[in-house]
Design a protein around this motif. Structure first.
Motif, short mmCIF file in Angstrom:
data_model
loop_
_atom_site.label_atom_id
_atom_site.label_comp_id
_atom_site.label_asym_id
_atom_site.label_seq_id
_atom_site.Cartn_x
_atom_site.Cartn_y
_atom_site.Cartn_z
N VAL A 61 0.85 -1.19 0.00
CA VAL A 61 0.00 0.00 0.00
C VAL A 61 0.89 1.24 0.00
CG1 VAL A 61 -1.91 1.19 1.13
CG2 VAL A 61 -1.70 -1.30 1.32
N SER A 62 0.65 2.14 -0.95
CA SER A 62 1.43 3.37 -1.03
C SER A 62 0.57 4.48 -1.61
CB SER A 62 2.68 3.16 -1.90
OG SER A 62 2.31 2.81 -3.22
N ALA A 63 1.05 5.71 -1.49
CA ALA A 63 0.34 6.88 -1.99
C ALA A 63 1.02 7.37 -3.26
CB ALA A 63 0.31 7.99 -0.95
N ASP A 64 0.25 7.55 -4.31
CA ASP A 64 0.79 7.98 -5.59
C ASP A 64 1.37 9.38 -5.48
OD1 ASP A 64 1.43 7.99 -8.24
OD2 ASP A 64 -0.57 8.55 -8.93
N GLY A 65 2.59 9.55 -6.02
CA GLY A 65 3.24 10.84 -5.98
C GLY A 65 4.02 11.12 -4.72
N MET A 66 3.97 10.22 -3.75
CA MET A 66 4.66 10.42 -2.48
C MET A 66 5.83 9.47 -2.28
SD MET A 66 3.02 12.89 -0.81
CE MET A 66 3.30 12.61 0.94
N THR A 67 5.93 8.43 -3.08
CA THR A 67 6.93 7.39 -2.86
C THR A 67 7.86 7.26 -4.06
OG1 THR A 67 5.43 5.70 -3.75
CG2 THR A 67 5.40 6.06 -1.36
N ASP A 68 8.97 6.59 -3.83
CA ASP A 68 9.92 6.26 -4.88
C ASP A 68 9.52 4.90 -5.45
OD1 ASP A 68 12.03 5.69 -6.54
OD2 ASP A 68 13.59 6.18 -5.08
N HIS A 69 8.81 4.89 -6.57
CA HIS A 69 8.27 3.65 -7.11
C HIS A 69 9.37 2.72 -7.62
CE1 HIS A 69 4.07 4.82 -6.77
NE2 HIS A 69 4.38 6.00 -7.25
N VAL A 70 10.48 3.27 -8.08
CA VAL A 70 11.59 2.43 -8.53
C VAL A 70 12.18 1.66 -7.37
CG1 VAL A 70 13.86 2.44 -9.62
CG2 VAL A 70 12.07 3.99 -10.44
N PHE A 71 12.34 2.33 -6.25
CA PHE A 71 12.86 1.66 -5.05
C PHE A 71 11.91 0.55 -4.59
CE2 PHE A 71 12.60 1.38 -0.40
CZ PHE A 71 13.88 0.93 -0.11
N LEU A 72 10.60 0.84 -4.55
CA LEU A 72 9.64 -0.17 -4.10
C LEU A 72 9.61 -1.36 -5.06
CD1 LEU A 72 6.65 2.08 -2.94
CD2 LEU A 72 8.32 0.89 -1.52
N SER A 73 9.70 -1.10 -6.34
CA SER A 73 9.65 -2.19 -7.31
C SER A 73 10.88 -3.08 -7.23
CB SER A 73 9.52 -1.61 -8.72
OG SER A 73 9.54 -2.64 -9.69
N ASP A 74 12.06 -2.48 -7.07
CA ASP A 74 13.30 -3.26 -7.10
C ASP A 74 13.62 -3.94 -5.78
OD1 ASP A 74 13.54 -2.46 -9.70
OD2 ASP A 74 15.01 -0.88 -9.30
N TYR A 75 13.37 -3.23 -4.67
CA TYR A 75 13.87 -3.71 -3.39
C TYR A 75 12.79 -4.22 -2.44
CZ TYR A 75 18.11 -1.40 -4.97
OH TYR A 75 19.20 -1.02 -5.70
N VAL A 76 11.52 -4.09 -2.83
CA VAL A 76 10.45 -4.62 -1.98
C VAL A 76 9.64 -5.65 -2.75
CG1 VAL A 76 8.43 -4.06 -0.59
CG2 VAL A 76 10.36 -2.48 -0.66
N VAL A 77 8.96 -5.22 -3.82
CA VAL A 77 8.10 -6.14 -4.56
C VAL A 77 8.91 -7.27 -5.18
CG1 VAL A 77 6.48 -6.34 -6.48
CG2 VAL A 77 6.42 -4.31 -5.01
N GLN A 78 9.94 -6.93 -5.91
CA GLN A 78 10.74 -7.97 -6.57
C GLN A 78 11.45 -8.86 -5.56
OE1 GLN A 78 13.34 -6.40 -9.55
NE2 GLN A 78 14.23 -8.38 -10.08
N ALA A 79 11.95 -8.25 -4.49
CA ALA A 79 12.67 -9.03 -3.49
C ALA A 79 11.75 -10.03 -2.80
CB ALA A 79 13.32 -8.10 -2.47
N VAL A 80 10.54 -9.60 -2.45
CA VAL A 80 9.61 -10.49 -1.75
C VAL A 80 9.00 -11.50 -2.72
CG1 VAL A 80 7.47 -10.57 -0.40
CG2 VAL A 80 9.13 -8.73 -0.01
N MET A 81 8.73 -11.07 -3.94
CA MET A 81 8.06 -11.94 -4.89
C MET A 81 8.93 -13.15 -5.28
SD MET A 81 6.56 -10.94 -8.66
CE MET A 81 5.52 -9.66 -7.96
#
Length: 342
Positions: A61-81
């Motif tokens: 869960v995140s807020a659009d325009g407030m987060t670093d989407h590249v960081f979340l994609s590489d180091y959270v979503v991809q790492a957990v997935m």
């Protein structure tokens, strides 16, 4: 009476936010979508599952325009997935495993209550919720656009630093730390505004600032009850000694070097997220006769400049009074041609 009005203003969403997460991911998602963040299209829900042999449903869960989407994609979503969770981990042990071994980030913590999770998401962090876990993982991922550091237009100087505060609180704190590199520089965070929850930082140099002044500033700021704080001027009006006094009792500046100099003189600085103007307390009347460049000149030249300011202030305030007294009570002292010309 204050407690009654607070209870009266408490909404349904506020009551839901006081709840804790459950082991059901569906229930947690329903509360977030239908109650906490209802009718808010800027909240992003990224659903995915972990790798085999025991896949688990997850939602970021995140807020659009407030987060670093590249960081979340590489180091959270991809790492957990793409990381298999050992079958021996059950319940909240999965949360601990992901925090210690999978998610890459310099600031990670776990939260159980919806209010804390909602506040973190609105501040620019991301919340990772998992099926079968009643704790969520808060990942620091702030990444909104920021204004570059530039010279303040309202306080430009011929000689001196060209840096000025910005609207980002973290940037302003770093500007002060670069100038006062001592562990005695202290920062205390507070959140003001029932709706805005604006983050502020009370800053001082321990051992230089008076403890009584620091306690008084923290006390006055903590007692502020208002719907929103959009600029430091809100706080200035609510903590000043004499609200009806035309003279300033709280100073403000856009320059980090000025704020650092004030703290080294024993002042307390209040930084507000969202504005480049910081407050300095207490404010002394003689500060109105000081210029930013006085500390960068030769002491003799700076002293002469200040004496000229004091002299001009005396002339400006006394000349109209002398003139009025002469034409009102002692007009015979004024030459007749001068009176006729006036």
């Amino acid at each position: 009476m204050r407690g009654f009005w607070q209870m009266l203003r408490q909404t349904k969403s506020d009551l839901v936010c006081d709840l804790a997460l459950s082991n059901s991911l569906e229930r947690n998602l329903r509360l977030l979508k239908e109650e906490v963040f209802s009718d808010d299209d800027t909240i992003i829900y990224r659903e995915f599952t972990t790798d085999q042999p025991r896949p688990r449903r997850c939602v970021l869960v995140s807020a659009d325009g407030m987060t670093d989407h590249v960081f979340l994609s590489d180091y959270v979503v991809q790492a957990v997935m793409y990381t298999p969770i050992p079958p021996r981990f059950v319940g909240n042990q999965v949360v601990e495993y992901l925090m210690e071994n999978v998610i890459v980030g310099d600031e990670i913590k776990r939260e159980q209550y919806l209010s804390k999770i909602a506040d973190s998401v609105l501040e620019g962090d991301a919340a990772l919720l998992l099926e079968g876990c009643n704790y969520g993982i808060i990942v620091s991922s702030k990444g909104w656009p920021k204004r570059t550091i530039a010279e303040p237009v309202s306080e430009s100087v011929v000689r001196g630093p060209r840096e000025g505060f910005t609207e980002a609180l973290t940037v302003n704190i770093s500007l002060l730390r670069r100038r006062i590199g001592t562990p005695m520089l202290k920062f205390k965070y507070l959140f003001l505004g029932i709706q805005t929850k604006t983050k502020i930082a009370i800053t001082y140099v321990e051992g230089v600032a008076s403890p009584a002044v620091v306690e008084e500033v923290i006390k006055r700021v903590s007692e502020i009850e208002i719907d929103g704080i959009l600029e430091s001027g809100y706080i200035e009006e609510l903590i000043r000694d004499s609200p009806l006094c035309p003279f300033k009792t709280v100073g403000h500046t856009e320059r980090p070097d000025v704020a650092a100099a004030k703290m080294l003189e024993g002042r307390v600085v209040i930084l507000v997220d969202g504005t480049p103007f910081v407050l300095t307390v207490p404010y002394i009347f003689v500060e109105a006769f000081q210029a930013n460049e006085d500390y960068y000149k030769h002491f003799a030249i700076a002293s002469v400049d200040r004496l000229i300011r004091y002299l001009c202030f005396f002339i400006t305030t006394s000349t109209p009074a002398v003139y009025l007294s002469l034409i009102t009570y002692h007009h015979q002292l004024i030459p007749t041609p001068l009176i006729l010309s006036i």
